[in-house]
Design a protein around this motif. Sequence first.
Motif, PDB file in Angstrom:
ATOM      1  N   MET A 168       0.830  -1.204   0.000  1.00  0.00           N
ATOM      2  CA  MET A 168       0.000   0.000   0.000  1.00  0.00           C
ATOM      3  C   MET A 168       0.867   1.259   0.000  1.00  0.00           C
ATOM      4  O   MET A 168       0.563   2.241  -0.682  1.00  0.00           O
ATOM      5  CB  MET A 168      -0.931  -0.001   1.219  1.00  0.00           C
ATOM      6  N   HIS A 169       1.955   1.229   0.756  1.00  0.00           N
ATOM      7  CA  HIS A 169       2.843   2.395   0.822  1.00  0.00           C
ATOM      8  C   HIS A 169       3.508   2.668  -0.530  1.00  0.00           C
ATOM      9  O   HIS A 169       3.618   3.830  -0.952  1.00  0.00           O
ATOM     10  CB  HIS A 169       3.940   2.159   1.869  1.00  0.00           C
ATOM     11  N   TYR A 170       3.958   1.603  -1.191  1.00  0.00           N
ATOM     12  CA  TYR A 170       4.725   1.779  -2.427  1.00  0.00           C
ATOM     13  C   TYR A 170       3.855   1.869  -3.684  1.00  0.00           C
ATOM     14  O   TYR A 170       4.317   2.368  -4.718  1.00  0.00           O
ATOM     15  CB  TYR A 170       5.725   0.629  -2.596  1.00  0.00           C
ATOM     16  N   ARG A 171       2.621   1.413  -3.606  1.00  0.00           N
ATOM     17  CA  ARG A 171       1.766   1.380  -4.796  1.00  0.00           C
ATOM     18  C   ARG A 171       1.620   2.741  -5.480  1.00  0.00           C
ATOM     19  O   ARG A 171       1.586   2.806  -6.722  1.00  0.00           O
ATOM     20  CB  ARG A 171       0.383   0.805  -4.452  1.00  0.00           C
ATOM     21  N   PRO A 172       1.554   3.857  -4.756  1.00  0.00           N
ATOM     22  CA  PRO A 172       1.450   5.157  -5.438  1.00  0.00           C
ATOM     23  C   PRO A 172       2.617   5.469  -6.374  1.00  0.00           C
ATOM     24  O   PRO A 172       2.511   6.385  -7.194  1.00  0.00           O
ATOM     25  CB  PRO A 172       1.397   6.149  -4.265  1.00  0.00           C
ATOM     26  N   LEU A 173       3.714   4.724  -6.251  1.00  0.00           N
ATOM     27  CA  LEU A 173       4.862   4.960  -7.120  1.00  0.00           C
ATOM     28  C   LEU A 173       4.699   4.299  -8.487  1.00  0.00           C
ATOM     29  O   LEU A 173       5.459   4.600  -9.417  1.00  0.00           O
ATOM     30  CB  LEU A 173       6.140   4.426  -6.464  1.00  0.00           C
ATOM     31  N   LEU A 174       3.730   3.402  -8.625  1.00  0.00           N
ATOM     32  CA  LEU A 174       3.526   2.704  -9.888  1.00  0.00           C
ATOM     33  C   LEU A 174       3.251   3.701 -11.007  1.00  0.00           C
ATOM     34  O   LEU A 174       2.490   4.660 -10.838  1.00  0.00           O
ATOM     35  CB  LEU A 174       2.361   1.720  -9.776  1.00  0.00           C
ATOM     36  N   GLY A 175       3.863   3.464 -12.142  1.00  0.00           N
ATOM     37  CA  GLY A 175       3.680   4.340 -13.282  1.00  0.00           C
ATOM     38  C   GLY A 175       4.664   5.483 -13.346  1.00  0.00           C
ATOM     39  O   GLY A 175       4.737   6.195 -14.347  1.00  0.00           O
ATOM     40  N   THR A 176       5.458   5.656 -12.281  1.00  0.00           N
ATOM     41  CA  THR A 176       6.469   6.713 -12.279  1.00  0.00           C
ATOM     42  C   THR A 176       7.672   6.251 -13.097  1.00  0.00           C
ATOM     43  O   THR A 176       8.229   5.188 -12.823  1.00  0.00           O
ATOM     44  CB  THR A 176       6.927   7.031 -10.844  1.00  0.00           C
ATOM     45  N   PRO A 177       8.083   7.009 -14.101  1.00  0.00           N
ATOM     46  CA  PRO A 177       9.234   6.608 -14.913  1.00  0.00           C
ATOM     47  C   PRO A 177      10.476   6.369 -14.057  1.00  0.00           C
ATOM     48  O   PRO A 177      10.795   7.156 -13.164  1.00  0.00           O
ATOM     49  CB  PRO A 177       9.434   7.808 -15.849  1.00  0.00           C
ATOM     50  N   GLY A 178      11.153   5.245 -14.307  1.00  0.00           N
ATOM     51  CA  GLY A 178      12.382   4.936 -13.590  1.00  0.00           C
ATOM     52  C   GLY A 178      12.174   4.148 -12.310  1.00  0.00           C
ATOM     53  O   GLY A 178      13.148   3.795 -11.643  1.00  0.00           O
ATOM     54  N   ILE A 179      10.905   3.867 -11.958  1.00  0.00           N
ATOM     55  CA  ILE A 179      10.623   3.137 -10.712  1.00  0.00           C
ATOM     56  C   ILE A 179       9.900   1.837 -11.038  1.00  0.00           C
ATOM     57  O   ILE A 179       8.894   1.836 -11.749  1.00  0.00           O
ATOM     58  CB  ILE A 179       9.768   3.972  -9.744  1.00  0.00           C
ATOM     59  N   GLU A 180      10.411   0.725 -10.509  1.00  0.00           N
ATOM     60  CA  GLU A 180       9.774  -0.578 -10.681  1.00  0.00           C
ATOM     61  C   GLU A 180       9.473  -1.167  -9.309  1.00  0.00           C
ATOM     62  O   GLU A 180      10.275  -1.063  -8.381  1.00  0.00           O
ATOM     63  CB  GLU A 180      10.688  -1.535 -11.446  1.00  0.00           C
ATOM     64  N   LEU A 181       8.321  -1.807  -9.215  1.00  0.00           N
ATOM     65  CA  LEU A 181       7.894  -2.434  -7.966  1.00  0.00           C
ATOM     66  C   LEU A 181       7.496  -3.881  -8.245  1.00  0.00           C
ATOM     67  O   LEU A 181       6.694  -4.145  -9.141  1.00  0.00           O
ATOM     68  CB  LEU A 181       6.707  -1.668  -7.374  1.00  0.00           C
ATOM     69  N   ARG A 182       8.090  -4.799  -7.479  1.00  0.00           N
ATOM     70  CA  ARG A 182       7.778  -6.210  -7.642  1.00  0.00           C
ATOM     71  C   ARG A 182       7.561  -6.864  -6.281  1.00  0.00           C
ATOM     72  O   ARG A 182       7.998  -6.334  -5.258  1.00  0.00           O
ATOM     73  CB  ARG A 182       8.903  -6.941  -8.383  1.00  0.00           C
ATOM     74  N   THR A 183       6.898  -8.026  -6.303  1.00  0.00           N
ATOM     75  CA  THR A 183       6.749  -8.829  -5.082  1.00  0.00           C
ATOM     76  C   THR A 183       7.498 -10.142  -5.282  1.00  0.00           C
ATOM     77  O   THR A 183       7.628 -10.639  -6.409  1.00  0.00           O
ATOM     78  CB  THR A 183       5.280  -9.123  -4.768  1.00  0.00           C
ATOM     79  N   HIS A 184       8.001 -10.697  -4.190  1.00  0.00           N
ATOM     80  CA  HIS A 184       8.765 -11.943  -4.277  1.00  0.00           C
ATOM     81  C   HIS A 184       8.369 -12.867  -3.137  1.00  0.00           C
ATOM     82  O   HIS A 184       7.901 -12.434  -2.078  1.00  0.00           O
ATOM     83  CB  HIS A 184      10.265 -11.658  -4.200  1.00  0.00           C
ATOM     84  N   GLY A 185       8.574 -14.150  -3.360  1.00  0.00           N
ATOM     85  CA  GLY A 185       8.254 -15.144  -2.337  1.00  0.00           C
ATOM     86  C   GLY A 185       9.452 -15.960  -1.942  1.00  0.00           C
ATOM     87  O   GLY A 185       9.313 -17.096  -1.488  1.00  0.00           O
ATOM     88  N   THR A 186      10.648 -15.391  -2.103  1.00  0.00           N
ATOM     89  CA  THR A 186      11.875 -16.124  -1.794  1.00  0.00           C
ATOM     90  C   THR A 186      12.123 -16.187  -0.292  1.00  0.00           C
ATOM     91  O   THR A 186      11.553 -15.413   0.486  1.00  0.00           O
ATOM     92  CB  THR A 186      13.090 -15.449  -2.451  1.00  0.00           C
TER      93      THR A 186
END
Length: 247
Positions: A168-186
Amino acid sequence: MPNERLRALMASGGWTHATLAEKAGVDPKSVERWVNLGRTPRRVTALQAAEILGEDVYALWPALRQARAARAVSPELVALYEQRADLPASTYVDLFAQAQECIDVLVYAAVFLHEAYPRLNDLIRERAAEGCAVRIAIGDADSENVRQRGEEERFGHGIESRCRLALMHYRPLLGTPGIELRTHGTTLYNSLYRADDQVLVNTHVFGVNAYGAPVWHLRRNASGGMFDAYADSFEAVWDKATPVQQD
């Protein structure tokens, strides 16, 4: 004293001073000194040369084993903190603010950053606007490894809920050029907070919440060192992580 083992290995493999030097990225005279004068190359160079030749590095240069045992502190170690709780939020903020090329974050949640510094997203946007590539990997709240970590740390569903909060905190960054957001289960062995050639490594201790575990502050000194080991581990997780889609 000549390094006869190295000489014999090069001869059997058809290596000359020039060809090995080119492959290892050094001057042919350096290789000549390794062979004829028994000189020991820098550790990083020695590891590379040994890999090229298919031989154990300590078999070629036994002195490296003694040097490693004698060195108490890595030249890449800037500071060691007994637990993450000892670091003020400004340590992370200042690190990210200095970034010129990249910011990489690998965590399960680390919501303490947003809680302690509400302008974190603004800072990340500012760095991205200046050309800094930002990659953030947070835990998949539905993954088995996140659930298991909660049990091991006796935190129950707390970690799962904090992973959702981090998203929820990082989701507003989606769509911003140069920023990528991913989830992992490692399985997360370390949380990483990287800015260019510096990284804060929050190690994980079985049964201990991350805030109570040590933190290494590393600065890249040479290729193949501790910093690169953690940087490579980030890449391995990032490649398997799932991009978060905009709603």
